[in-house]
Design an enzyme around this catalytic site. Structure first.
Site: not given
Ligand code: URA
Length: 233
Positions: A104
């Site tokens: 993310d």
């Molecule tokens: N889980 C999440 O919530 N975000 C990420 O970037 C990776 C795994």
């Protein structure tokens, strides 16, 4: 067998027309012999190609690890935000590297890139279940019931069933989470389902690969042995 001009382009020497000029100037050698003809064919696995005495690599199979900072989206292009591609140093840009899976925008940590399509596919397919370890700072403190709920497989607020995962409380508001799948906002949603809103998330490990002391925003090339280990997954 590969054409010399294509090999030179793939090595980042320049465009096709620039490569033509460079070849004409007599600064390229194949196994020590000056070659000016771009159509010459050779075996890149056996011959050594040099530009002004520097050995060139061609578009060899590459895996790069990035310590991703927050604020970058995992995409090759984006209208609104900077992308992780902007963090790839110029010297690797000609290699056609693509991110393996995604983190993310707000998540930091280990993100791999490769130009090997098969490897990329194998690493992100849900069938392989490569374990990924995340460090989270979050609201509340993980309890024994939370640990058990993760181990048994959580059911998220929207009804999504998760595979069994490992929750390791590190103290007040800090945990390590190991998951073998990568659904949208997986870790944040898992933690939220147990009332532990994530405030900071960092991926520290993927399979056997760890971030180690790689500084944030920097990349490092995986060794041949590390790539081999990924092949064996
Ligand atoms: N889980 C999440 O919530 N975000 C990420 O970037 C990776 C795994």
């Amino acid at each position: 067998m590969e054409r010399l001009d294509k090999f030179l382009c793939d090595s980042g020497v320049g465009t096709r027309s620039q490569v033509k000029v460079i070849l004409k100037s007599g600064v390229v050698t194949v196994d020590g012999v000056c070659v000016k003809d771009g159509s010459m064919k050779f075996d890149p696995a056996k011959a050594v190609v040099c530009l002004r005495g520097q050995v060139l690599g061609g578009k060899k199979r590459t895996v790069l690890m990035l310590h991703k900072p927050a604020g970058y989206v995992t995409a090759t292009e984006d209208k609104n935000d900077p992308t992780v591609m902007e963090l790839i140093p110029q010297e690797y840009r000609h290699l056609d590297l693509k991110p393996v899976g995604r983190l993310d925008k707000a998540t930091e940590g280990l993100l791999l890139f490769t130009n090997d399509g098969d490897l990329l596919h194998r690493l992100i397919t849900p069938k392989k279940e490569v374990p990924k370890v995340y460090y989270a700072r979050h609201e509340g403190t993980a309890t024994e019931e939370d640990v058990i709920a993760f181990r048994e497989g959580l059911v998220l607020r929207d009804g999504l069933h998760c595979l069994p995962a490992i929750l390791q409380p590190l103290g007040a508001g800090e945990s390590l989470i190991t998951v073998c799948e990568g659904k949208y906002h997986q870790v944040r949603r898992m933690m939220a389902s147990r009332n532990m809103t994530v405030e900071y998330l960092q991926r520290r490990q993927e399979g056997e690969l760890t971030l180690g002391d790689l500084p944030i925003g920097q990349v490092r090339l995986l060794t041949d042995e590390q790539i081999q280990a990924l092949d064996d997954i």
